[in-house]
Design a protein around this motif. Structure first.
Motif, PDB file in Angstrom:
ATOM      1  N   ILE A  44      28.609  45.589  31.225  1.00 56.21           N
ATOM      2  CA  ILE A  44      27.466  44.823  31.711  1.00 56.21           C
ATOM      3  C   ILE A  44      26.534  44.471  30.559  1.00 56.21           C
ATOM      4  O   ILE A  44      26.626  45.032  29.467  1.00 56.21           O
ATOM      5  N   GLY A  64      29.987  42.407  32.825  1.00 53.39           N
ATOM      6  CA  GLY A  64      30.595  43.184  33.895  1.00 53.39           C
ATOM      7  C   GLY A  64      32.067  42.865  34.091  1.00 53.39           C
ATOM      8  O   GLY A  64      32.598  41.903  33.550  1.00 53.39           O
ATOM      9  N   TYR A 105      33.791  42.512  37.180  1.00 53.71           N
ATOM     10  CA  TYR A 105      34.269  41.985  38.459  1.00 53.71           C
ATOM     11  C   TYR A 105      34.760  40.559  38.264  1.00 53.71           C
ATOM     12  O   TYR A 105      34.087  39.730  37.647  1.00 53.71           O
ATOM     13  N   TYR A 150      25.945  46.418  40.263  1.00 50.61           N
ATOM     14  CA  TYR A 150      26.175  47.235  39.079  1.00 50.61           C
ATOM     15  C   TYR A 150      25.117  48.331  38.981  1.00 50.61           C
ATOM     16  O   TYR A 150      23.950  48.123  39.320  1.00 50.61           O
ATOM     17  N   THR A 153      30.657  49.620  39.279  1.00 49.99           N
ATOM     18  CA  THR A 153      30.680  48.273  39.841  1.00 49.99           C
ATOM     19  C   THR A 153      31.233  48.342  41.257  1.00 49.99           C
ATOM     20  O   THR A 153      32.296  48.932  41.474  1.00 49.99           O
TER      21      THR A 153
END
Length: 627
Positions: free
Chosen positions: A243, A281, A283, A397, A414
């Protein structure tokens, strides 16, 4: 983080051995030959991926390539890339099966990324190449029966290769050669031709496409692995991205030269300081849109490449390829609620955008499969509900990152959950057909990060990089079609992509006019699975249930010379359905030598047997054979 081979195997692949038939006496399973898939194992590539089951009778064969060098470059501009296809005159459609078979050989080590084959701009095949030294060979198969409409007329296409390396100076030796053939099995009483899509259309091009006006069902095949990103964005190591953490008054600042130690090694795909590489991050998702309206979500498979670090060759795969590495299968999204919208007059856009931390990038390689109403030239209808357009789906997050002197340490968590439903109807020659797609998804990952070593300046120091990852990605897609209160079909597919990785690199670093790195530890431990379960129901026939599981395990350890007695890996593949199909294959290696190879051990009678219509590789089921 501790990775145990035995416990992971039991947890991910514990399945019921008893598959009770649920089909009525009026609907027996097709009577065809029982095929035992063979192990595709060549030196030094050791794979137990199941072969595509064949239909009855003698097939017609069309050769697309014969020991041809795979060209290096853009398929739209490389004059050596074109291929030509002519339908087999001795085997006219409809076909019971269409199978693509490829035999690939490499003659040298290459840092090439991707091999691909397109026909009429429809993706037939794509793989991530192994990077072994010297000569190697492997065999691949794809079930292309659902793409039968594509093969009814002459076509041109291309083979292509993407690479991370610059074009070498002449004389240039292509690293890969291939022979590719299409096998067409005629329809017979034992293995009748299935109901296949009436058209296969490449989408996600620069301009909208013309579509038929009588679409009653629509599906999109998406190569959802995120490896084909461009523009310098993080791609193959997206699952290790961190992140945008701010600490001590500034953005995340990893110690100088830690990008050499991070996953990917000295590349933009590694975890570098913010704005240099993989932040924002971990994702990822693919968003599908129809004429600008969100229409579906595809999960992203965390594909593992050969070199987890450019300075640690074959740290994940030799001699056993990682999951989906050699033969990536698409994820199928049901777009049937949008059938009427796709059938409307005018050109249409069906797009696939891959989410990266700061927006979306347009993505190619998707194919739209449509079924038509032969009794009508135009169908009408509408989308009546779409909750996907109102839900955010944003990941959450949290972290405990902190800087202690020259070390950054902490956990990153996450989480993301999504649930949506899309409904639509289409007025057909059979009456109004209502369709509904309901999907749930959950993504969770925990990363343990420890990066240590001095910041900046001229120094001689020891540096270390540690990242432990535990990731879980699951999606369940349920589709229902009905005429009034009469159910036509009900289908549910559950997909799971768990991944665990323990990554450790340490080095003695010296900088001055230049820099020099001596690795003192290079350890990578991986446990990954791909599990796909299907449950398909049709009134009068009952349920057809399937389970396709694959597991990859690898431990690579070593110092500067990358040697260690625990250099081992293994792969397990299994498949079962309630028509009696069973496949089991397992291969294990230690110090690059095969120490175990088994087939059929857990199947009845100790042998593999798979029905001709099954998809033991976990590719999408359309059930066209189930009339």
């Amino acid at each position: 983080m501790t990775l145990r081979h035995d416990s992971l195997h039991r947890a991910l692949f514990a399945t019921a051995c008893t598959l009770a038939p649920v089909f009525g006496a009026a609907a027996q399973s097709p009577t065809g030959p029982v095929v035992a898939p063979q192990v595709a194992s060549t030196n030094p590539v050791a794979s137990v991926d199941p072969r595509v089951p064949v239909a009855a009778g003698q097939p017609c064969v069309v050769e697309l390539l014969h020991d041809r060098a795979w060209p290096m470059g853009d398929p739209d501009h490389d004059p050596n890339a074109p291929i030509t296809y002519m339908p087999p005159s001795a085997c006219p459609p409809p076909w019971a099966k269409v199978i693509l078979k490829l035999d690939v050989r490499s003659v040298r080590r290459s840092i090439t990324d991707t091999l691909g084959m397109d026909l009429a701009r429809v993706r037939l095949f794509r793989s991530i190449t192994p990077r072994y030294d010297g000569n190697s060979r492997w065999h691949l198969e794809r079930d292309l029966t659902d793409y039968s409409a594509l093969f009814r007329a002459p076509r041109t296409g291309s083979i292509w290769m993407t690479q991370n390396e610059d074009f070498p100076d002449p004389p240039y030796t292509p690293p890969f050669y291939a022979t590719a053939r299409l096998f067409f099995y005629p329809s017979s009483a034992a293995t009748p031709a299935p109901r296949v899509p009436d058209a296969v259309i490449p989408v996600n091009q620069e301009t909208p496409v013309n579509l038929p006006h009588n679409i009653v069902r629509a599906y999109l095949d998406v190569e959802a692995d995120y490896f084909s990103g461009d523009g310098g964005l993080p791609r193959n190591f997206w699952y290790t991205c961190v992140i945008d953490w701010s600490g001590n008054g500034g953005p995340l600042e990893l110690p100088q030269l830690t990008d050499v130690l991070a996953p990917g090694g000295w590349t933009r795909d590694a975890i570098n300081p913010y704005a240099q590489g993989c932040s924002g991050g971990n994702y990822r998702e693919f968003k599908i849109a129809v004429d600008g309206t969100l229409a579906g979500i595809a999960p992203v498979f965390p594909l593992l490449v050969a070199d987890m670090n450019n300075y640690h060759h074959n740290s994940a795969d030799q001699p056993i390829p990682t999951l989906e590495m050699l033969n990536f299968k698409p994820y199928r999204v049901d777009l049937t609620p949008f059938a009427a919208l796709l059938s409307a007059a005018g050109r249409h856009n069906v797009t696939v955008d891959n989410r990266y931390p700061y927006g979306y990038d347009r993505y190619g390689g998707s194919a739209l499969l449509v079924y038509l109403d032969p009794q009508r030239t135009q169908v009408t209808g509408a989308v009546t509900l779409n909750t996907l357009t109102t839900g955010s789906g944003a990941p959450h997050y949290s972290n405990t990152l902190r800087r202690i002197g020259d070390t950054i340490v902490g956990d990153i968590h996450t989480r993301q959950q999504r649930e949506f439903e899309i409904r639509g109807f289409v007025n057909t020659s059979q009456g109004r057909i209502d369709s509904r797609v309901h999907q749930t998804g959950a993504f969770a990952s925990t990363q343990v990060l420890r990066v240590q070593g001095p910041y900046g300046g001229i120094f001689i120091a020891d540096k270390a990089y540690r990242q432990d990852l535990s990731l879980s990605s699951t999606v369940q897609q349920t589709s229902r079609r009905a005429i009034g209160t009469r159910l036509i079909s009900w289908d549910r597919t559950s997909t799971s992509y768990p991944l665990q990785m323990a990554y450790r690199l340490a080095a003695h670093v010296q900088t001055g006019d230049g820099w020099n790195i001596d690795f003192t530890r290079t350890n990578v431990s991986i446990a990954q699975s791909r599990v796909i379960d299907g449950d398909h129901y049709k009134p009068g026939f009952g349920h057809y249930t399937t389970h396709a599981g694959a597991r990859f395990y690898s431990v690579r350890k070593g110092g500067a010379d990358q040697t260690d007695p625990r250099w081992e890996s293994s792969t397990l593949r299994n498949y079962r359905d309630n028509f009696g199909s069973c496949y089991h294959g397992e291969v294990a290696a230690r110090d690059d030598a095969i120490v175990r190879l088994s087939r059929g051990d857990t199947c009845p009678g100790g042998r593999n047997q798979v029905r001709w219509f099954a998809h033991p590789d976990g590719s999408p089921d359309t059930l066209g054979w189930w009339r």
